[in-house]
Design an enzyme around this catalytic site. Structure first.
Site, short mmCIF file in Angstrom:
data_model
loop_
_atom_site.label_atom_id
_atom_site.label_comp_id
_atom_site.label_asym_id
_atom_site.label_seq_id
_atom_site.Cartn_x
_atom_site.Cartn_y
_atom_site.Cartn_z
N SER A 83 -17.77 46.27 2.24
CA SER A 83 -18.28 47.65 2.35
C SER A 83 -17.70 48.36 3.57
O SER A 83 -17.31 49.54 3.50
CB SER A 83 -19.81 47.66 2.39
N HIS B 268 -21.06 40.32 -2.60
CA HIS B 268 -21.40 41.04 -1.34
C HIS B 268 -22.88 41.45 -1.40
O HIS B 268 -23.74 40.59 -1.57
CB HIS B 268 -20.42 42.21 -1.19
N HIS C 253 -20.52 32.11 3.41
CA HIS C 253 -20.04 33.32 4.08
C HIS C 253 -18.56 33.18 4.39
O HIS C 253 -18.08 32.08 4.67
CB HIS C 253 -20.82 33.59 5.38
N ARG D 218 -29.16 36.95 10.98
CA ARG D 218 -29.94 37.98 10.26
C ARG D 218 -30.96 37.30 9.35
O ARG D 218 -32.05 37.82 9.11
CB ARG D 218 -29.00 38.88 9.44
N ASP E 75 -28.71 37.75 2.73
CA ASP E 75 -29.27 38.05 1.41
C ASP E 75 -30.22 36.97 0.89
O ASP E 75 -30.98 37.22 -0.04
CB ASP E 75 -28.14 38.27 0.40
N1 CMX Z 1 -22.25 28.66 -4.18
C1 CMX Z 1 -21.28 28.01 -4.84
N2 CMX Z 1 -19.99 28.00 -4.49
C2 CMX Z 1 -19.68 28.64 -3.36
C3 CMX Z 1 -20.64 29.32 -2.58
C4 CMX Z 1 -21.97 29.31 -3.03
N3 CMX Z 1 -22.93 29.95 -2.39
N4 CMX Z 1 -20.02 29.85 -1.52
C5 CMX Z 1 -18.71 29.56 -1.64
N5 CMX Z 1 -18.50 28.83 -2.76
C6 CMX Z 1 -17.22 28.37 -3.30
C7 CMX Z 1 -16.34 29.59 -3.53
O1 CMX Z 1 -16.67 30.23 -4.74
C8 CMX Z 1 -14.98 28.97 -3.50
O2 CMX Z 1 -14.77 28.33 -4.75
P1 CMX Z 1 -13.32 28.32 -5.46
O3 CMX Z 1 -12.47 27.51 -4.54
O4 CMX Z 1 -13.60 27.70 -6.77
O5 CMX Z 1 -12.90 29.75 -5.55
C9 CMX Z 1 -15.14 27.88 -2.44
O6 CMX Z 1 -16.55 27.63 -2.33
C10 CMX Z 1 -14.61 28.26 -1.07
O7 CMX Z 1 -15.24 29.47 -0.66
P2 CMX Z 1 -15.48 29.79 0.88
O8 CMX Z 1 -14.14 29.85 1.54
O9 CMX Z 1 -16.50 28.91 1.47
O10 CMX Z 1 -16.14 31.25 0.80
P3 CMX Z 1 -15.43 32.65 0.56
O11 CMX Z 1 -15.05 33.19 1.89
O12 CMX Z 1 -14.37 32.57 -0.46
O13 CMX Z 1 -16.62 33.52 -0.06
C11 CMX Z 1 -18.82 34.31 -0.26
C12 CMX Z 1 -17.71 33.94 0.70
C13 CMX Z 1 -19.97 34.93 0.53
C14 CMX Z 1 -18.31 35.35 -1.25
C15 CMX Z 1 -19.30 33.03 -0.98
O14 CMX Z 1 -19.84 32.13 -0.05
C16 CMX Z 1 -20.31 33.30 -2.08
O15 CMX Z 1 -19.90 33.57 -3.21
N6 CMX Z 1 -21.64 33.20 -1.77
C17 CMX Z 1 -22.68 33.54 -2.74
C18 CMX Z 1 -22.82 35.04 -2.87
C19 CMX Z 1 -23.44 35.64 -1.62
O16 CMX Z 1 -24.44 35.18 -1.12
N7 CMX Z 1 -22.84 36.73 -1.14
C20 CMX Z 1 -23.40 37.51 -0.02
C21 CMX Z 1 -22.64 37.33 1.28
C22 CMX Z 1 -23.22 38.20 2.38
C23 CMX Z 1 -23.00 39.64 2.05
O17 CMX Z 1 -21.84 40.10 2.06
O18 CMX Z 1 -23.97 40.32 1.70
#
Ligand code: CMX
Length: 444
Positions: free
Chosen positions: A243, A273, A320, A329, A375
């Site tokens: 964002s 996000h 994250h 937070r 979140d």
């Molecule tokens: N559940 C399952 N798998 C997860 C995960 C979770 N909560 N968090 C990361 N992973 C997976 C990723 O999907 C990725 O898988 P692939 O290799 O198959 O693509 C792998 O772990 C590596 O990811 P990462 O480097 O640890 O995390 P990223 O920087 O790529 O992504 C985020 C960060 C937040 C998008 C991810 O942790 C996620 O999808 N979390 C769940 C959604 C969420 O809570 N989002 C809110 C974040 C805060 C905000 O912006 O509001």
């Protein structure tokens, strides 16, 4: 019209800062601070230091600092709403924008300023009412913001010609202040139109920004306290998140605050996000439903977590891109809940997920960070206070996020940051450089 104290202070700060940015750009532009690898190139530009902001900084282990202060330090330093524990959001905005903790008088000036700008144009109501009522509230919020672009002071001044680069922060400030003032009433209007029989509550001239939001939502105190805390916690998370980055990127084309923030909201509406806060509530409700509203045991919870992962979904609220520990937070909301809703079953469930999910995610072995983010906690407190329409939760995030991203793009204009335009390469090129062990001629 005399310049407000906030605006005068901001001008003083921008003018003092400008030579630093100019000097870095002109004299030290070739100093190398980072190397970029193929993983970063195809992996979402992670960790590439290529954005500047002085408003907040995110340390992977410590979490966010606003203007150098941790979350507890920020809350402790700011002027409090009389008779309440939480600070004025208006004072927090002063702090974000200037880096200085405002006095009560300075804070009250922003309170009055935002109040004077807060009327929602009738055409915004028309647009919202013309949208299908089942549109997602984030679509409505983004559309409302975009609709107001016709009133942009920046676009008008730019269109008239002769707006100098060093003066561009001024109309951006005006647009940002106008937008910020109107966001709580617009969000509350969307909420009441969609979920509360289209019956609306007029603002109360005696209340502050956060208090008025709670009042217009129709939720009794202490929801006002929660609102203030939420908006501050969600405001800023340095510049690289979707964002903030989107808002900055769009603004870099000299698009005004309405175009830029509407775009930022569209990014916030993604499930990876900001939408994760609604996803968390949906996930928790699903678990409870499957167990006929019984709070699960740890073993049952573990199974639900694995079922989610095995079906290819992420555990919402966990993980994250930058953080490598529990999000402060999340901790702030947990502290609040311990005080205000200690026996709530959903709060207890959130705590139980915290005990179980990091272990499951670690065993799953994919995520770099098995700890909860903001979140994972936010929806449960809303639910407790009776705001149970969870598809509205990302709107709350959006209203808070406006504080940070609008402060940022005002500064972007103040320092004359360039239009953003990273360089792309082709897969053929990457494969060649992979074979060669690096790009020939690349700096190391
Ligand atoms: N559940 C399952 N798998 C997860 C995960 C979770 N909560 N968090 C990361 N992973 C997976 C990723 O999907 C990725 O898988 P692939 O290799 O198959 O693509 C792998 O772990 C590596 O990811 P990462 O480097 O640890 O995390 P990223 O920087 O790529 O992504 C985020 C960060 C937040 C998008 C991810 O942790 C996620 O999808 N979390 C769940 C959604 C969420 O809570 N989002 C809110 C974040 C805060 C905000 O912006 O509001």
């Amino acid at each position: 019209m005399a310049m407000s104290n906030l605006k005068a202070k901001l001008l003083e700060k921008i003018e003092a800062h400008r030579p630093r940015t100019t000097k870095l750009n002109k004299e030290f532009g070739n100093v190398v601070i980072d190397k970029v690898n193929i993983g970063q190139c195809i992996g979402g530009a992670r960790d590439i230091r290529s954005l500047v902001t002085d408003i907040s900084y995110l340390d992977p282990f410590e979490g966010i600092r606003f203007r150098g202060k941790t979350i507890p330090e920020t809350f402790a330093a700011l002027p409090k709403v009389p008779g309440k524990e939480q600070p004025f959001v208006e004072g927090f905005f002063w702090f974000l924008l200037t880096g200085e903790v405002p006095t009560m008088a300075q804070t009250q000036e922003v309170v009055a300023d935002w109040k004077s700008r807060s009327a929602i144009p009738a055409y915004v109501i028309d647009v919202l009412r013309a949208m299908p009522r089942d549109s997602h509230p984030m679509t409505m919020l983004s559309a409302a913001v975009l609709t107001m672009q016709r009133d942009s002071v920046f676009a008008k001044k730019y269109g008239e010609g002769g707006l100098k680069k060093n003066d561009m922060w001024d109309p951006m400030y005006e647009d940002s202040m106008n937008l910020l003032a109107k966001l709580p009433p617009i969000a509350a209007y969307i909420y009441r139109m969609k979920y509360k029989s289209d019956i609306h509550i007029a603002p109360d001239a005696n209340l502050d920004w956060g208090g008025n939001f709670a009042h217009m939502m129709g939720v009794a105190p202490p929801y006002d306290e929660l609102a203030r805390m939420y908006f501050i916690l969600h405001s800023d998370h340095e510049s690289g998140n979707v964002s903030a980055h989107t808002t900055h990127l769009v603004a870099s084309a000299l698009s005004d605050a309405y175009y830029s923030f509407s775009a930022g909201l569209n990014g916030l509406a993604g499930p990876l996000h900001g939408l994760a806060n609604q996803e968390v509530l949906g996930w928790i409700q699903n678990v409870m439903k499957k167990l006929n509203n019984k709070v699960p045991t740890k073993e049952e919870l573990e199974k639900f977590l694995w079922d989610t992962l095995n079906s290819g979904q992420v555990i919402p609220g966990y993980g994250h891109a930058v953080l490598r520990k529990t999000d402060p937070r999340y901790v702030a909301q947990n502290e609040y809940s311990k005080k205000h809703l200690p026996n709530d079953p959903m709060f207890q469930l959130v705590n139980m997920i915290y005990e179980v999910a990091p272990g499951v995610l670690t065993k799953h072995g994919k995520t770099k960070n098995p700890w909860p983010n903001v979140d994972a906690h936010s929806g449960v407190i809303q639910w407790y206070y009776g705001v149970r329409e969870w598809d509205f939760y990302t709107v709350l995030f959006g209203v808070g996020r406006a504080l940070g991203v609008l402060a940022n793009i005002t500064w972007d204009r103040g320092l004359g940051y360039a239009i953003e335009r990273p360089k792309s390469v082709t897969t053929d090129m990457l494969e060649q450089w992979a074979k060669d062990g690096g790009r020939k001629g690349a700096e190391d």
